[in-house]
Design a protein around this motif. Structure first.
Motif, PDB file in Angstrom:
ATOM      1  N   ILE A 363       0.838  -1.206   0.000  1.00 56.36           N
ATOM      2  CA  ILE A 363       0.000   0.000   0.000  1.00 56.36           C
ATOM      3  C   ILE A 363       0.869   1.251   0.000  1.00 56.36           C
ATOM      4  O   ILE A 363       0.615   2.215  -0.728  1.00 56.36           O
ATOM      5  N   ALA A 364       1.923   1.216   0.815  1.00 57.90           N
ATOM      6  CA  ALA A 364       2.826   2.372   0.894  1.00 57.90           C
ATOM      7  C   ALA A 364       3.593   2.551  -0.427  1.00 57.90           C
ATOM      8  O   ALA A 364       3.781   3.677  -0.907  1.00 57.90           O
ATOM      9  N   ARG A 365       4.030   1.420  -1.009  1.00 59.67           N
ATOM     10  CA  ARG A 365       4.796   1.488  -2.258  1.00 59.67           C
ATOM     11  C   ARG A 365       3.962   2.093  -3.384  1.00 59.67           C
ATOM     12  O   ARG A 365       4.455   2.887  -4.186  1.00 59.67           O
ATOM     13  N   LEU A 366       2.681   1.719  -3.422  1.00 58.46           N
ATOM     14  CA  LEU A 366       1.789   2.224  -4.468  1.00 58.46           C
ATOM     15  C   LEU A 366       1.305   3.645  -4.190  1.00 58.46           C
ATOM     16  O   LEU A 366       0.777   4.305  -5.082  1.00 58.46           O
ATOM     17  N   ASP A 367       1.479   4.108  -2.929  1.00 55.27           N
ATOM     18  CA  ASP A 367       1.043   5.456  -2.517  1.00 55.27           C
ATOM     19  C   ASP A 367      -0.431   5.671  -2.879  1.00 55.27           C
ATOM     20  O   ASP A 367      -0.790   6.642  -3.554  1.00 55.27           O
ATOM     21  N   LEU A 368      -1.274   4.759  -2.411  1.00 55.96           N
ATOM     22  CA  LEU A 368      -2.690   4.803  -2.766  1.00 55.96           C
ATOM     23  C   LEU A 368      -3.453   5.824  -1.928  1.00 55.96           C
ATOM     24  O   LEU A 368      -3.273   5.895  -0.703  1.00 55.96           O
ATOM     25  N   HIS A 369      -4.313   6.598  -2.590  1.00 54.34           N
ATOM     26  CA  HIS A 369      -5.177   7.581  -1.925  1.00 54.34           C
ATOM     27  C   HIS A 369      -6.643   7.200  -2.121  1.00 54.34           C
ATOM     28  O   HIS A 369      -6.985   6.415  -3.017  1.00 54.34           O
ATOM     29  N   GLU A 370      -7.485   7.780  -1.289  1.00 53.08           N
ATOM     30  CA  GLU A 370      -8.927   7.539  -1.418  1.00 53.08           C
ATOM     31  C   GLU A 370      -9.405   7.945  -2.817  1.00 53.08           C
ATOM     32  O   GLU A 370      -9.036   9.006  -3.326  1.00 53.08           O
ATOM     33  N   HIS A 371     -10.218   7.090  -3.429  1.00 48.82           N
ATOM     34  CA  HIS A 371     -10.840   7.343  -4.730  1.00 48.82           C
ATOM     35  C   HIS A 371      -9.836   7.538  -5.860  1.00 48.82           C
ATOM     36  O   HIS A 371     -10.123   8.204  -6.853  1.00 48.82           O
ATOM     37  N   ASP A 372      -8.665   6.929  -5.710  1.00 49.81           N
ATOM     38  CA  ASP A 372      -7.674   6.982  -6.788  1.00 49.81           C
ATOM     39  C   ASP A 372      -8.182   6.254  -8.035  1.00 49.81           C
ATOM     40  O   ASP A 372      -8.930   5.275  -7.938  1.00 49.81           O
ATOM     41  N   THR A 373      -7.742   6.731  -9.183  1.00 48.46           N
ATOM     42  CA  THR A 373      -7.871   5.948 -10.413  1.00 48.46           C
ATOM     43  C   THR A 373      -6.623   5.065 -10.497  1.00 48.46           C
ATOM     44  O   THR A 373      -5.493   5.574 -10.448  1.00 48.46           O
ATOM     45  N   VAL A 374      -6.831   3.753 -10.569  1.00 45.60           N
ATOM     46  CA  VAL A 374      -5.693   2.822 -10.490  1.00 45.60           C
ATOM     47  C   VAL A 374      -5.595   1.990 -11.761  1.00 45.60           C
ATOM     48  O   VAL A 374      -6.577   1.749 -12.459  1.00 45.60           O
ATOM     49  N   PHE A 375      -4.379   1.556 -12.051  1.00 46.51           N
ATOM     50  CA  PHE A 375      -4.132   0.627 -13.150  1.00 46.51           C
ATOM     51  C   PHE A 375      -4.236  -0.795 -12.584  1.00 46.51           C
ATOM     52  O   PHE A 375      -3.580  -1.134 -11.587  1.00 46.51           O
ATOM     53  N   GLU A 396      -8.310  16.353  -5.766  1.00 48.30           N
ATOM     54  CA  GLU A 396      -7.584  17.201  -4.822  1.00 48.30           C
ATOM     55  C   GLU A 396      -8.081  16.961  -3.401  1.00 48.30           C
ATOM     56  O   GLU A 396      -9.272  16.721  -3.163  1.00 48.30           O
ATOM     57  N   GLY A 397      -7.131  17.024  -2.460  1.00 46.79           N
ATOM     58  CA  GLY A 397      -7.480  16.945  -1.048  1.00 46.79           C
ATOM     59  C   GLY A 397      -7.724  15.539  -0.516  1.00 46.79           C
ATOM     60  O   GLY A 397      -8.117  15.383   0.645  1.00 46.79           O
ATOM     61  N   THR A 398      -7.502  14.509  -1.342  1.00 51.20           N
ATOM     62  CA  THR A 398      -7.732  13.138  -0.851  1.00 51.20           C
ATOM     63  C   THR A 398      -6.563  12.693   0.028  1.00 51.20           C
ATOM     64  O   THR A 398      -5.423  13.113  -0.163  1.00 51.20           O
ATOM     65  N   LYS A 399      -6.868  11.845   0.995  1.00 54.53           N
ATOM     66  CA  LYS A 399      -5.864  11.364   1.944  1.00 54.53           C
ATOM     67  C   LYS A 399      -5.301  10.012   1.506  1.00 54.53           C
ATOM     68  O   LYS A 399      -5.992   9.210   0.889  1.00 54.53           O
ATOM     69  N   ALA A 400      -4.049   9.797   1.824  1.00 48.51           N
ATOM     70  CA  ALA A 400      -3.434   8.488   1.579  1.00 48.51           C
ATOM     71  C   ALA A 400      -4.033   7.472   2.549  1.00 48.51           C
ATOM     72  O   ALA A 400      -4.365   7.799   3.695  1.00 48.51           O
ATOM     73  N   PHE A 401      -4.186   6.234   2.089  1.00 48.76           N
ATOM     74  CA  PHE A 401      -4.692   5.175   2.968  1.00 48.76           C
ATOM     75  C   PHE A 401      -3.663   4.878   4.054  1.00 48.76           C
ATOM     76  O   PHE A 401      -2.457   4.797   3.787  1.00 48.76           O
ATOM     77  N   GLU A 402      -4.147   4.731   5.284  1.00 46.20           N
ATOM     78  CA  GLU A 402      -3.276   4.359   6.395  1.00 46.20           C
ATOM     79  C   GLU A 402      -3.638   2.956   6.869  1.00 46.20           C
ATOM     80  O   GLU A 402      -4.821   2.644   7.055  1.00 46.20           O
ATOM     81  N   TYR A 403      -2.632   2.145   7.048  1.00 47.96           N
ATOM     82  CA  TYR A 403      -2.866   0.777   7.508  1.00 47.96           C
ATOM     83  C   TYR A 403      -3.393   0.821   8.947  1.00 47.96           C
ATOM     84  O   TYR A 403      -2.909   1.620   9.762  1.00 47.96           O
ATOM     85  N   PRO A 404      -4.412   0.018   9.281  1.00 49.40           N
ATOM     86  CA  PRO A 404      -4.982   0.081  10.636  1.00 49.40           C
ATOM     87  C   PRO A 404      -3.987  -0.334  11.703  1.00 49.40           C
ATOM     88  O   PRO A 404      -3.095  -1.158  11.466  1.00 49.40           O
ATOM     89  N   SER A 405      -4.133   0.233  12.885  1.00 51.62           N
ATOM     90  CA  SER A 405      -3.257  -0.119  14.003  1.00 51.62           C
ATOM     91  C   SER A 405      -3.885  -1.179  14.901  1.00 51.62           C
ATOM     92  O   SER A 405      -3.211  -1.756  15.751  1.00 51.62           O
ATOM     93  N   THR A 406      -5.193  -1.438  14.713  1.00 47.80           N
ATOM     94  CA  THR A 406      -5.885  -2.450  15.520  1.00 47.80           C
ATOM     95  C   THR A 406      -6.561  -3.469  14.615  1.00 47.80           C
ATOM     96  O   THR A 406      -6.855  -3.202  13.448  1.00 47.80           O
ATOM     97  N   CYS A 407      -6.823  -4.638  15.153  1.00 48.77           N
ATOM     98  CA  CYS A 407      -7.450  -5.720  14.404  1.00 48.77           C
ATOM     99  C   CYS A 407      -8.870  -5.334  13.987  1.00 48.77           C
ATOM    100  O   CYS A 407      -9.671  -4.902  14.826  1.00 48.77           O
ATOM    101  N   PRO A 408      -9.213  -5.486  12.697  1.00 47.82           N
ATOM    102  CA  PRO A 408     -10.558  -5.115  12.250  1.00 47.82           C
ATOM    103  C   PRO A 408     -11.650  -6.044  12.784  1.00 47.82           C
ATOM    104  O   PRO A 408     -12.833  -5.713  12.708  1.00 47.82           O
TER     105      PRO A 408
END
Length: 672
Positions: A363-375, A396-408
């Motif tokens: 996820i970090a390597r791809l630098d994914l943000h909310e509502h990204d257009t992805v290949f 504009e203004g979308t946040k990068a996804f953050e990996y959760p710190s607690t079990c879902p």
């Protein structure tokens, strides 16, 4: 440094074994072929450089795959090995170079389409179909004879021909694209789960228990390789054997080509890279085989693949779509896997809605943000994978996804051990997916193999509060009254299940140890621990250093089993299982040889022989105390040399002055 390397090897081994299980058993692959092969090559390179850290159960040493619990298990007379994969032409030229170095420059290749289906081995006796077995784990597979008999293109009785009295023929069962689309549409209309691609549909169909239902689904098959005793006396090469097989009435693909050079092979690949889209069925590459059988035998095998064959895989297709969200799944070991939820998009003939993201690093390597257009692409045209984001289309203004710190699932803070890419939930005794996953692991075929008790039943019993721990499974025997009345669970089903639970108490110690689900403890490691320590108390009372002294056991494995067995709650569970009759000590068996005339001597077999196959000679040598080596070295005592032995082996044996003996001389040594 060495700790990091060992951790990386263990991580890749665990990941690849899990991917194999998902692909071959569940028919639900979670990684593309390209990424799997990339990880496999990375692991192979590390194991070559650091052989002391290689897991004996490494996926580099075995064929991927496994066996379902629903069919009889049958051992293959000739192992069903996998092929090495490549995605670039230079590696094909390197393959050609390796072949010519061993057998000389007079080489022909057979280029064949690589069908995207289910591998099958069909046995014939006196021209009559007697058995059909899936690849399974390469050594043994599921018997699916009745289901295979429903495939119209496969003959039940051969026409008259010069075929051997007993033989196996290998091939691929598949579904044509039009049938796949029609049947998938019917499933969607009926509210049933659809299949991701024709390969999965074919695999799921051939493993149905109702052969009448299988017959309703239009499967097809191409057969492409013959195995029989003394095959070299019938045919000299693969091309003529397939031509003959076709005359016996078997369905053989018409698009194979006999090539006189690697350049002709590359022309064949270039043509089909485009023309494959015009076929009525899916192919994902081209298979290249050395034609001459004697040269095949001379080239031999690695632990998992023939050295005389390789597959070239086509590049994946790519599309753009919107990343709607990321969800997180918790497995039985506590590993948390992120999954991308996509705006549905058509890719390689199927609708894609989800893609695996593997871990936080991805996820970090791809630098994914909310509502990204992805290949998105399908590696090997099977599993979708996000390969990047189109940053030019990022809102504009979308946040990068953050990996959760607690079990879902349970809210416990996640941990990430040093050297590992995966986050884990440590709440193994209180997190539902982990509890249910461990119970399902325990009853599996390679573990306790409890007949009549499946994954869905485990889920049901957990929801009803009937089981929470492994020992609860065995208390069901005395709680029969509580089972009566459960929906879709009749008296016969209950009796079969309880009988299966009772029978599982006879499983040997190594199976029980593997079934406990201790992290990093695979089937081979469990067997080595059982053979070394003999009983569970001896393992529990051993220090980490003492466990490390066992061959092929690394620090991570030793730490894991020591921590598990010294946990009071786990040991209490083991004591309960012991009191219920499960086996926690090894039963020693005495091995008897046919003789010891070859004791202390080492052998290597090369070439073609008049009266015995190489496998039969190997069995004779080992049965009389001899040891087989895999290559020529100063440790070799005898080279058993037959006709058409490769020039490179001959030269090396002469240089090292290794005694070369004939088939007759070997038999004479045995008889002495």
């Amino acid at each position: 440094m060495s700790v990091d390397i060992q951790a990386k090897i263990e991580e890749l081994t665990r990941e690849l074994n899990e991917y194999n299980y998902q692909y071959y058993v569940l028919a639900q692959p979670s990684i593309s072929d390209y990424d799997f092969d990339h990880k496999l090559k990375e692991l192979e390179a590390l194991e070559i450089q650091y052989p002391e850290f290689r897991d004996p159960n490494s996926p580099t040493l075995k064929v991927g795959g496994d066996i379902t619990q629903r069919f009889n298990t049958v051992r293959h007379k000739w192992p069903m090995m996998s092929l090495g994969n490549t995605y670039n032409e230079q590696e094909l030229k390197d393959f050609d170079g390796r072949v010519r170095k061993v057998v000389g420059d007079q080489v022909q290749y057979v280029a064949e389409l690589k069908f995207d289906g289910l591998s099958i081995s069909i046995s014939y006796e006196n021209g009559k179909l007697v058995q059909a077995v899936t690849r399974g784990d390469g050594t043994q597979g599921d018997e699916v004879t009745n289901n295979v008999k429903t495939i119209r293109s496969i003959p039940h009785q051969l026409r008259k021909g010069n075929y051997p009295p007993s033989f196996d023929i290998r091939g691929e069962i598949f579904m044509h694209k039009s049938a796949f689309l029609r049947l998938n549409k019917e499933r969607e209309d009926n509210g049933e789960q659809t299949y991701a691609n024709p390969r999965n549909f074919a695999s799921g169909t051939i493993k149905l228990q109702d052969s009448g239902e299988v017959a309703k689904r239009p499967l097809d098959c191409f057969l492409y390789f013959l195995y029989c005793d003394n095959r070299n006396k019938l045919f000299h090469d693969h091309w003529h054997s397939i031509e003959e097989v076709k005359s016996w009435g078997f369905p053989v693909c018409e698009h194979s080509k006999l090539c006189n050079s690697i350049d002709e092979v590359l022309e064949f690949i270039h043509y089909w890279d485009d023309a494959r889209h015009k076929l009525t069925y899916e192919i994902d590459g081209i298979v290249i085989k050395v034609n001459d059988f004697a040269q095949q035998e001379e080239l031999g095998f690695t632990a998992k693949s023939p050295r005389w064959a390789i597959s070239y895989k086509f590049k994946a297709e790519r599309v753009e779509t919107i990343l709607n969200s990321i969800s997180y799944q918790v497995g039985r070991t506590g590993a948390v896997t992120p999954v991308a939820n996509l705006k549905p998009v058509l890719l390689a003939g199927t609708t894609v809605k989800r893609a695996s993201l593997h871990n936080a690093n991805e996820i970090a390597r791809l630098d994914l943000h909310e509502h990204d257009t992805v290949f998105v692409e399908k590696g090997g045209e099977i599993i979708p994978k996000i390969i990047g984001a189109n940053v030019e289309k990022r809102p504009e203004g979308t946040k990068a996804f953050e990996y959760p710190s607690t079990c879902p699932e349970c809210g416990t803070p996640l941990i990430r051990e040093e050297g590992e890419a995966v986050h884990y939930c440590p709440n193994e005794d209180g997190c539902k997916p982990q509890i249910v996953g461990k119970l399902q692991h325990f009853i599996g075929r390679k573990m306790m193999d409890i007949q009549g008790l499946g994954d869905e039943t485990i889920e049901t019993f957990y929801k009803l509060g009937l089981i929470r721990k492994i020992a609860d499974i065995y208390t069901l025997i005395d709680r029969k009254d509580e089972l009566v009345g459960i929906e879709r669970f009749g008296q016969k089903s209950i009796d079969n299940m309880l009988n299966g639970i009772e029978q599982s108490k006879n499983k040997p110690f190594e199976k029980v140890l593997f079934a406990l689900g201790i992290r990093h403890i695979g089937e081979t490691v469990a067997k080595k621990l059982a053979q070394h320590f003999k009983n569970i108390e001896a393992i529990k009372n051993s220090s980490v250093d003492e466990i490390l002294s066992v061959q092929d056991i690394g620090l991570r494995i030793a730490d894991s089993i020591h921590a598990y067995l010294t946990n009071p709650e786990h040991w209490e569970e083991i004591e309960k299982l012991k009191s219920l009759g499960l086996q926690f000590e090894i039963e020693e068996k005495e091995i008897q040889l046919a003789g010891d005339s070859l004791s202390g001597k080492t052998f290597l077999i090369s070439g073609v022989f008049a009266d015995y196959s190489r496998e039969e000679l190997t069995e004779l040598i080992e049965a009389h105390g001899g040891k087989m080596l895999s290559s020529i070295s100063s440790k070799l005592n005898y080279l058993v040399a037959g006709d058409k032995m490769g020039p490179s082996k001959l030269a090396k044996a002469e240089k090292l002055q290794i005694p070369m003996i004939s088939e007759a001389q070997l038999l004479s040594m045995i008889n002495e």
